[in-house]
Each structure stands twice: as structure tokens, then as C-alpha cells.
Design a protein around this motif. Sequence first.
Motif, PDB file in Angstrom:
ATOM      1  N   ASP A 100     -14.436   4.527   6.667  1.00  0.00           N
ATOM      2  CA  ASP A 100     -13.573   3.444   7.135  1.00  0.00           C
ATOM      3  C   ASP A 100     -13.619   2.316   6.107  1.00  0.00           C
ATOM      4  OD1 ASP A 100     -12.073   1.619   8.472  1.00  0.00           O
ATOM      5  OD2 ASP A 100     -13.315   1.542  10.276  1.00  0.00           O
ATOM      6  N   ALA A 101     -12.460   1.957   5.572  1.00  0.00           N
ATOM      7  CA  ALA A 101     -12.386   0.953   4.514  1.00  0.00           C
ATOM      8  C   ALA A 101     -12.344  -0.472   5.029  1.00  0.00           C
ATOM      9  CB  ALA A 101     -11.147   1.201   3.651  1.00  0.00           C
ATOM     10  N   SER A 102     -12.523  -0.679   6.300  1.00  0.00           N
ATOM     11  CA  SER A 102     -12.458  -2.031   6.856  1.00  0.00           C
ATOM     12  C   SER A 102     -13.604  -2.881   6.310  1.00  0.00           C
ATOM     13  CB  SER A 102     -12.531  -1.974   8.388  1.00  0.00           C
ATOM     14  OG  SER A 102     -11.448  -1.221   8.896  1.00  0.00           O
ATOM     15  N   ASP A 103     -13.238  -4.012   5.706  1.00  0.00           N
ATOM     16  CA  ASP A 103     -14.199  -4.986   5.170  1.00  0.00           C
ATOM     17  C   ASP A 103     -15.130  -4.375   4.123  1.00  0.00           C
ATOM     18  OD1 ASP A 103     -13.135  -6.928   6.856  1.00  0.00           O
ATOM     19  OD2 ASP A 103     -14.524  -6.431   8.478  1.00  0.00           O
ATOM     20  N   LYS A 104     -14.678  -3.350   3.419  1.00  0.00           N
ATOM     21  CA  LYS A 104     -15.448  -2.747   2.334  1.00  0.00           C
ATOM     22  C   LYS A 104     -14.921  -3.290   1.004  1.00  0.00           C
ATOM     23  CE  LYS A 104     -17.886   0.325   4.753  1.00  0.00           C
ATOM     24  NZ  LYS A 104     -17.308   0.130   6.093  1.00  0.00           N
ATOM     25  N   LYS A 142      -7.182  -2.618   5.259  1.00  0.00           N
ATOM     26  CA  LYS A 142      -8.208  -3.611   5.575  1.00  0.00           C
ATOM     27  C   LYS A 142      -9.289  -3.701   4.498  1.00  0.00           C
ATOM     28  CE  LYS A 142      -7.591  -3.027  10.567  1.00  0.00           C
ATOM     29  NZ  LYS A 142      -8.271  -2.698  11.843  1.00  0.00           N
ATOM     30  N   VAL A 143      -9.039  -3.098   3.326  1.00  0.00           N
ATOM     31  CA  VAL A 143     -10.034  -3.157   2.258  1.00  0.00           C
ATOM     32  C   VAL A 143     -10.159  -4.590   1.760  1.00  0.00           C
ATOM     33  CG1 VAL A 143      -8.406  -2.695   0.386  1.00  0.00           C
ATOM     34  CG2 VAL A 143     -10.800  -2.016   0.141  1.00  0.00           C
ATOM     35  N   ALA A 144     -11.352  -4.967   1.337  1.00  0.00           N
ATOM     36  CA  ALA A 144     -11.625  -6.356   0.961  1.00  0.00           C
ATOM     37  C   ALA A 144     -11.904  -6.453  -0.530  1.00  0.00           C
ATOM     38  CB  ALA A 144     -12.813  -6.900   1.752  1.00  0.00           C
ATOM     39  N   GLN A 174      -0.683  -4.794  -1.338  1.00  0.00           N
ATOM     40  CA  GLN A 174      -1.332  -4.448  -0.083  1.00  0.00           C
ATOM     41  C   GLN A 174      -0.349  -4.512   1.094  1.00  0.00           C
ATOM     42  OE1 GLN A 174      -4.512  -7.059   1.247  1.00  0.00           O
ATOM     43  NE2 GLN A 174      -5.736  -5.285   1.905  1.00  0.00           N
ATOM     44  N   LYS A 175       0.608  -5.385   1.013  1.00  0.00           N
ATOM     45  CA  LYS A 175       1.616  -5.462   2.065  1.00  0.00           C
ATOM     46  C   LYS A 175       2.653  -4.355   1.936  1.00  0.00           C
ATOM     47  CE  LYS A 175       1.204 -10.481   2.565  1.00  0.00           C
ATOM     48  NZ  LYS A 175       1.882 -11.805   2.419  1.00  0.00           N
ATOM     49  N   ARG A 176       2.882  -3.890   0.710  1.00  0.00           N
ATOM     50  CA  ARG A 176       3.919  -2.874   0.483  1.00  0.00           C
ATOM     51  C   ARG A 176       3.373  -1.451   0.620  1.00  0.00           C
ATOM     52  NH1 ARG A 176       6.529  -0.389  -3.980  1.00  0.00           N
ATOM     53  NH2 ARG A 176       4.862  -1.122  -5.354  1.00  0.00           N
ATOM     54  N   ILE A 177       2.370  -1.090  -0.194  1.00  0.00           N
ATOM     55  CA  ILE A 177       1.771   0.245  -0.143  1.00  0.00           C
ATOM     56  C   ILE A 177       0.256   0.060  -0.213  1.00  0.00           C
ATOM     57  CG2 ILE A 177       1.756   2.579  -1.111  1.00  0.00           C
ATOM     58  CD1 ILE A 177       4.289   1.927  -2.589  1.00  0.00           C
ATOM     59  N   PRO A 178      -0.434  -0.131   0.896  1.00  0.00           N
ATOM     60  CA  PRO A 178      -1.886  -0.375   0.836  1.00  0.00           C
ATOM     61  C   PRO A 178      -2.684   0.840   0.360  1.00  0.00           C
ATOM     62  CG  PRO A 178      -1.134  -0.191   3.103  1.00  0.00           C
ATOM     63  CD  PRO A 178       0.095  -0.234   2.255  1.00  0.00           C
ATOM     64  N   GLU A 179      -2.165   2.045   0.549  1.00  0.00           N
ATOM     65  CA  GLU A 179      -2.911   3.239   0.106  1.00  0.00           C
ATOM     66  C   GLU A 179      -3.047   3.285  -1.414  1.00  0.00           C
ATOM     67  OE1 GLU A 179      -0.164   3.223   1.889  1.00  0.00           O
ATOM     68  OE2 GLU A 179      -0.287   4.543   3.658  1.00  0.00           O
ATOM     69  N   ARG A 180      -2.061   2.745  -2.124  1.00  0.00           N
ATOM     70  CA  ARG A 180      -2.062   2.845  -3.575  1.00  0.00           C
ATOM     71  C   ARG A 180      -3.203   2.049  -4.200  1.00  0.00           C
ATOM     72  NH1 ARG A 180       3.650   2.308  -6.442  1.00  0.00           N
ATOM     73  NH2 ARG A 180       3.871   4.177  -5.144  1.00  0.00           N
ATOM     74  N   ILE A 181      -3.703   1.034  -3.534  1.00  0.00           N
ATOM     75  CA  ILE A 181      -4.786   0.223  -4.092  1.00  0.00           C
ATOM     76  C   ILE A 181      -6.056   1.056  -4.238  1.00  0.00           C
ATOM     77  CG2 ILE A 181      -6.291  -1.737  -3.630  1.00  0.00           C
ATOM     78  CD1 ILE A 181      -3.922  -3.153  -2.357  1.00  0.00           C
ATOM     79  N   ILE A 182      -6.428   1.776  -3.187  1.00  0.00           N
ATOM     80  CA  ILE A 182      -7.627   2.607  -3.248  1.00  0.00           C
ATOM     81  C   ILE A 182      -7.404   3.791  -4.175  1.00  0.00           C
ATOM     82  CG2 ILE A 182      -9.198   4.044  -1.891  1.00  0.00           C
ATOM     83  CD1 ILE A 182      -8.742   2.170   0.451  1.00  0.00           C
ATOM     84  N   GLU A 183      -6.225   4.368  -4.165  1.00  0.00           N
ATOM     85  CA  GLU A 183      -5.939   5.503  -5.048  1.00  0.00           C
ATOM     86  C   GLU A 183      -6.032   5.087  -6.519  1.00  0.00           C
ATOM     87  OE1 GLU A 183      -2.811   7.838  -2.042  1.00  0.00           O
ATOM     88  OE2 GLU A 183      -2.111   6.817  -3.854  1.00  0.00           O
ATOM     89  N   HIS A 184      -5.530   3.908  -6.840  1.00  0.00           N
ATOM     90  CA  HIS A 184      -5.573   3.412  -8.212  1.00  0.00           C
ATOM     91  C   HIS A 184      -7.014   3.172  -8.662  1.00  0.00           C
ATOM     92  CE1 HIS A 184      -5.314   0.358 -11.417  1.00  0.00           C
ATOM     93  NE2 HIS A 184      -4.194   0.972 -11.757  1.00  0.00           N
ATOM     94  N   ALA A 185      -7.853   2.645  -7.757  1.00  0.00           N
ATOM     95  CA  ALA A 185      -9.242   2.350  -8.115  1.00  0.00           C
ATOM     96  C   ALA A 185     -10.046   3.632  -8.315  1.00  0.00           C
ATOM     97  CB  ALA A 185      -9.882   1.482  -7.032  1.00  0.00           C
ATOM     98  N   VAL A 186      -9.846   4.623  -7.454  1.00  0.00           N
ATOM     99  CA  VAL A 186     -10.609   5.875  -7.561  1.00  0.00           C
ATOM    100  C   VAL A 186     -10.125   6.691  -8.755  1.00  0.00           C
ATOM    101  CG1 VAL A 186     -11.188   8.034  -6.396  1.00  0.00           C
ATOM    102  CG2 VAL A 186     -11.106   5.901  -5.094  1.00  0.00           C
TER     103      VAL A 186
END
Length: 232
Positions: A100-104, A142-144, A174-186
Motif C-alpha cells: 500500500d503506497a499510502s503515505d510512503k 496517495k504516495v508521499a 499526480q492528478k492526471r496519471i498517478p500510476e505513472r509516478i511510481i512506474e517512472h521511479a521504479v
Amino acid sequence: MAMALTTSSSLFISKYSPSSSSPSPRTTPFLGFSLSASTNKPSLQSNRLFYICCQDKSSAIPAEQQWMFDDLTGPDVWNKTWYPKAKDHIPTSKTWYIVDASDKILGRLASTIAIHIRGKNLATYTPSVDMGAHVIVVNAEKVAISGKKRTQKLYRRHSGTPGGMKVETFDQLQKRIPERIIEHAVRGMLPKGRLGRSLFTHLKVYTGPDHPHEAQQPKELPIRDKRITKQT
């Protein structure tokens, strides 16, 4: 051609001299080979000495190493390094994790995910082989992040046409495509190339708490970093 033979050490010494009475340097062989490769450059061979040492005794194998040469059809006793076979990384037997990426914190979460996707947490880790697991990320919106990165961190993409550069901040993406943020980082923490592209398909990112991978029975992703959760 002048040759000197020492019987005690079996040492042959030969020296080429241009004033020798030999008819031609090619006609007198030295152990079956002519010392002068060409007649147009005699100065290269004029002051060169050739030493050949011969031993009467043949090389003997130590008694404690003789077993290595007795049976050459058995197991490979020279190469002890273990390398995974196809049965060691079957795709259908890989482990599935969920987090769960909440507050991570984004960076710490991405590094933990990349470690398990590559399989660096396993004793059988091999850099050139896919030994890792699949990771499911829920609540990606909800990633931080820390500091002022919400307005200062930029994401760029290009359409391929002149002037097609698009730039947006972390808050906008994050408002448009929030999944792309984590995908870009990984993706930036995985190998670049064919292996990295294959490993990236093991990452599944979703917004909200639901995901379509219940049949895989995912386990909770083990997190050792105590600072991965943002302190409020």
C-alpha cells in the motif's frame, strides 16, 4: 650460422652474423626454422640471441591432484560457480507481493520494490537472470514526497515532433496519471536493456485499494526501511 651446444643444461644459443660463411641464412635451419624471416632486413636479426631450454624430465601431476584427470566425463570439478537453470526461475512459480503506497516516501518505496523485482533479496540472485517476484502497488495516488518536490519536481516527455516537449510538475502528474509516478521511479532503478524491459512488466500499479490479482494470492511486501513512511 654459428651454434653453441652445452650438454649439461641442454641450452641452445644461436646468433646470426651477416659476415658468416653460410651461403644463405634461409638454408641453415635452427631446429627446423629459419632465423631470418626476410633477406631485405638483415639488421633486425643481426644482434638477436635465441635461447631454447629443454628439460629431460616430463611434467608430473601431483598425487593429490591426479583424481582431477582420471574421469573427465564426470561432474565439472573445475568450475564450482552456481548458475541458475531454467527450472530455478519458472515464471509461474514466482512470488507475488502487494504494498500500500499510502503515505510512503516515493524514492524509498521504489527502491524496495526494485530490490524484490530483481531478486536481490534472495541468496540465488544472479544479475543476468530474472530471479525476482511480481509486485502490486495499490493506492498509488496517495504516495508521499518530502520537501518542495510537489511543485519543484518536473516530469518531461517528448512527442517526437519538433517543439513537442511537455513538462509538468509532480502535483500535475499526480492528478492526471498517478500510476505513472511510481512506474517512472521504479523503471529508473531497473537494468537498461532487454532484461530491464522484461522486469518492468512485473510491476502492477493501481489507484485505489482494489486490484485484479486475487488469484495469485499476493503476500505483504516486507519493508525493512523504517523511514519509508512519511512522518506527520
